[in-house]
Write a protein that holds these residues in place. Structure first.
Motif, mmCIF file in Angstrom:
data_model
loop_
_atom_site.group_PDB
_atom_site.id
_atom_site.type_symbol
_atom_site.label_atom_id
_atom_site.label_comp_id
_atom_site.label_asym_id
_atom_site.label_seq_id
_atom_site.Cartn_x
_atom_site.Cartn_y
_atom_site.Cartn_z
ATOM 1 N N PRO A 331 0.849 -1.201 0.000
ATOM 2 C CA PRO A 331 0.000 0.000 0.000
ATOM 3 C C PRO A 331 0.881 1.245 0.000
ATOM 4 N N SER A 332 0.382 2.308 -0.596
ATOM 5 C CA SER A 332 1.185 3.533 -0.682
ATOM 6 C C SER A 332 1.562 4.078 0.688
ATOM 7 N N THR A 333 0.735 3.798 1.697
ATOM 8 C CA THR A 333 1.050 4.276 3.044
ATOM 9 C C THR A 333 2.300 3.610 3.623
ATOM 10 N N HIS A 334 2.737 2.499 2.999
ATOM 11 C CA HIS A 334 3.947 1.824 3.446
ATOM 12 C C HIS A 334 5.191 2.297 2.690
ATOM 13 N N PHE A 335 5.004 3.214 1.750
ATOM 14 C CA PHE A 335 6.172 3.704 1.008
ATOM 15 C C PHE A 335 7.233 4.323 1.927
ATOM 16 N N PRO A 336 6.857 5.148 2.928
ATOM 17 C CA PRO A 336 7.898 5.699 3.808
ATOM 18 C C PRO A 336 8.727 4.616 4.494
#
Length: 400
Positions: A331-336
């Motif tokens: 998920p994009s929220t896991h990119f960091p």
């Protein structure tokens, strides 16, 4: 000024960069490239133009040897494109010193590189194709005064052009720039009720004309207009009317940083966060910029906003593309968190005063990396990350 130990350096000017400058501004100018990359902060350039520095290199934020290498690389690329070199002169912006030619460096080689601009050969003779030399000289004189912010002299130069070439097809547009310059001088502060109209007029009417008529020198004229707006715009939640919008048009990256940091809720504003990250990047704080930009990915924003943030910082965009193309989707929220695992050196910048990611996945990765750095047992930290995202644990273990 030497900040090389503190800031990341830009890549050498490549063929695409040079071609873009030529397309947008009519020439490749090393001084303008230095401003674009942030190595020459605009306030430092402006201080040089107002006689506050003896040499331009005093305002450039890198070592002399590094600067020389970057400029030589740009020269090689320009020559590879078969561009033609032309010497340029810069004059003092102070009215009483307007004839004084400014110096670039104590070193002759640096002075030569900085004072050279590069053009396509077919562009060189075009000044005289549609006008005689007297008209060309009068037009160039008018451009000099407009870009030198000498409004009374600009009015005289405009009158001279009218006399020499009364049928010149750009007289009306040049007059617009003269009148706007005088307007700025007479009204340095914009009253709050007129700020919106001034912004619209600058964007819709003045800036397009200035960029077309002044080409590569348009920034010298327009920066004053954007500074005036930057000082007049009130702090706002709306990014387009926030002072940072005006400052980034110049760009004055430190003013962008300061104006955003002056409001309390910018951490929840994706566009302002992205703007802050971009400013930090161009001020040479690449790792801090990437952390600030990564924090946007934990907010509830659409994919277009994420793409806009990623594309504003070259190294981050590369990482985002790699993340998006991963065989195992995240998920994009896991990119960091993924970014931190791929660039573990970022962990040393988590104490900066600027925003950084704070999600559970990111914090789990921080804990795991601290265990590794401090040579502590990782079992509990790995199990915690496994519970949040098995895929991120595989990235950590190198199995992604």
């Amino acid at each position: 000024m030497t900040l090389e130990t503190q800031r990341a350096l830009p890549n050498e000017p490549d063929l695409q960069t040079i071609q873009t400058q030529i397309q947008e501004r009519g020439s490749f100018c090393p001084v303008q490239w230095l401003i674009d990359t942030g190595l020459l902060p605009y306030p430092g350039y402006e201080a040089w133009r107002y006689g506050e520095h003896d040499f331009l290199t005093q305002a450039v934020e890198c070592e002399t040897g590094t600067l020389l290498a970057l400029l030589q690389a740009g020269q090689r690329q320009a020559q590879a494109l078969k561009l033609v070199s032309e010497s340029t002169r810069y004059h003092d912006w102070r009215a009483e010193q307007s004839e004084r030619e400014l110096a670039f460096s104590r070193r002759a080689e640096l002075s030569q590189l900085l004072s050279t601009r590069w053009l396509r050969s077919q562009d060189l003779p075009q000044l005289d194709l549609f006008m005689d030399s007297g008209t060309a000289s009068a037009e160039n004189g008018l451009i000099d005064t407009l870009c030198g912010r000498q409004w009374q002299e600009a009015e005289k130069a405009y009158s001279t052009l009218c006399e020499i070439a009364p049928n010149h097809n750009q007289l009306g547009r040049f007059e617009t720039l003269v009148l706007y310059g005088k307007h700025m001088a007479a009204n340095p502060v914009i009253e709050s009720e007129w700020v919106a109209d001034e912004l619209a007029g600058l964007e819709q009417d003045i800036a397009p004309v200035a960029r077309e008529l002044l080409r590569g020198r348009a920034r010298d004229y327009l920066a004053l207009a954007w500074q005036r707006l930057g000082h007049s715009l009130a702090a706002s939640r709306e990014p387009h009317i926030h002072p940072s919008y005006a400052w980034m048009q110049i760009p004055d990256w430190q003013q962008v940083i300061d104006s955003i940091a002056n409001i309390t809720d910018y951490r929840e504003q994706p566009e302002l966060l992205g703007r802050l990250a971009q400013a930090l990047y161009y001020r040479g704080q690449q790792d801090i910029a990437m952390l600030t930009a990564a924090s946007v990915f934990e907010l509830d924003v659409d994919s277009s906003a994420l793409m806009a943030v990623a594309s504003s910082i070259g190294p981050l965009n590369t990482q985002w593309q790699e993340f998006s193309d991963s065989d195992e989707p995240h998920p994009s929220t896991h990119f960091p968190a993924w970014l931190l695992l791929r660039r573990p050196g970022l962990i040393h910048h988590l104490n900066s005063p600027y925003p950084k990611p704070a999600g559970k996945a990111f914090q789990a990765c921080v804990t795991l990396l601290h265990c590794r750095v401090e040579k502590r047992d990782e079992i509990n930290a790995r199990e915690h990350l496994q519970g949040i995202s098995p895929g991120l644990l595989r990235v950590y273990l190198g199995a992604d």
